[in-house]
Design an enzyme around this catalytic site. Structure first.
Site, mmCIF file in Angstrom:
data_model
loop_
_atom_site.group_PDB
_atom_site.id
_atom_site.type_symbol
_atom_site.label_atom_id
_atom_site.label_comp_id
_atom_site.label_asym_id
_atom_site.label_seq_id
_atom_site.Cartn_x
_atom_site.Cartn_y
_atom_site.Cartn_z
ATOM 1 N N ILE A 35 0.864 -1.176 0.000
ATOM 2 C CA ILE A 35 0.000 0.000 0.000
ATOM 3 C C ILE A 35 0.900 1.224 0.000
ATOM 4 O O ILE A 35 1.571 1.511 0.998
ATOM 5 C CB ILE A 35 -0.935 -0.001 1.229
ATOM 6 C CG1 ILE A 35 -1.756 -1.300 1.274
ATOM 7 C CG2 ILE A 35 -1.826 1.237 1.229
ATOM 8 C CD1 ILE A 35 -2.465 -1.546 2.588
ATOM 9 N N CYS B 100 4.667 -2.553 3.117
ATOM 10 C CA CYS B 100 4.903 -3.726 2.278
ATOM 11 C C CYS B 100 3.805 -4.774 2.476
ATOM 12 O O CYS B 100 3.149 -4.820 3.515
ATOM 13 C CB CYS B 100 6.249 -4.358 2.615
ATOM 14 S SG CYS B 100 7.660 -3.277 2.295
ATOM 15 N N GLU C 125 4.119 -7.962 3.028
ATOM 16 C CA GLU C 125 4.415 -8.888 4.119
ATOM 17 C C GLU C 125 3.991 -8.302 5.459
ATOM 18 O O GLU C 125 3.349 -8.986 6.271
ATOM 19 C CB GLU C 125 5.921 -9.203 4.164
ATOM 20 C CG GLU C 125 6.453 -9.814 2.893
ATOM 21 C CD GLU C 125 6.978 -8.815 1.868
ATOM 22 O OE1 GLU C 125 7.926 -9.153 1.153
ATOM 23 O OE2 GLU C 125 6.422 -7.684 1.772
#
Length: 151
Positions: free
Chosen positions: A55, A65, A67
């Site tokens: 985002i 990120c 993750e």
């Protein structure tokens, strides 16, 4: 580990499902600046899957990120034990997690057993342990050693 796998047996089928989830998560990425989408699928110890996507933000620093999005979603819903994460990006190659994401993984995961699955396609991926990708991670144990206080 550092092994390239092609899907095959039951274990690979579980990894293939996680790989497919990471690719699906990429579709929700918000990337108006880089146009580089990343998706992640985080597997909890109890078998749940949390998706994340990158985002972006015009100020860049607040960008998150894929993750970390997956981890933060899971933790915000009470999950704190994880076994694997699959990561896929628009690079048409294996996409490694950044250092900040690796450090977040080190907060919640056993570095010797947590698997980081780099997905090129659902049938083509590499598997590493977190320890292989982040040797000497700074952890809660380091704070305990420094302060003498158990966390």
């Amino acid at each position: 580990m550092n092994v390239i796998h092609k899907s095959g047996g039951k274990k690979q089928m579980d990894i293939k499902k996680l790989a497919q989830e990471s690719i699906a998560a990429k579709e929700f990425a918000y990337t108006p600046y880089s146009h580089f989408r990343v998706g992640a699928a985080l597997l909890t110890k109890d078998g749940g899957i949390y998706r994340g996507c990158n985002i972006e933000n015009a100020a860049y620093t607040p960008t998150n990120c894929a993750e970390r999005t997956a981890f933060f979603k899971a933790v915000s819903e009470g999950k704190k034990e994880f076994t694997a994460i699959a990561i896929n990006g628009d690079a048409n190659d294996y996409l490694y997690p950044c250092g900040v994401c690796r450090q977040v993984m080190a907060e919640f995961c056993d570095p010797e057993t947590f698997q980081v699955i780099l997905v090129n396609t659902p049938d083509d991926f590499k598997i590493f342990t977190l320890e292989e990708l982040l040797p000497g991670a700074f952890t809660k144990q380091d704070i305990t050693k420094a302060t003498g206080k158990e966390l």
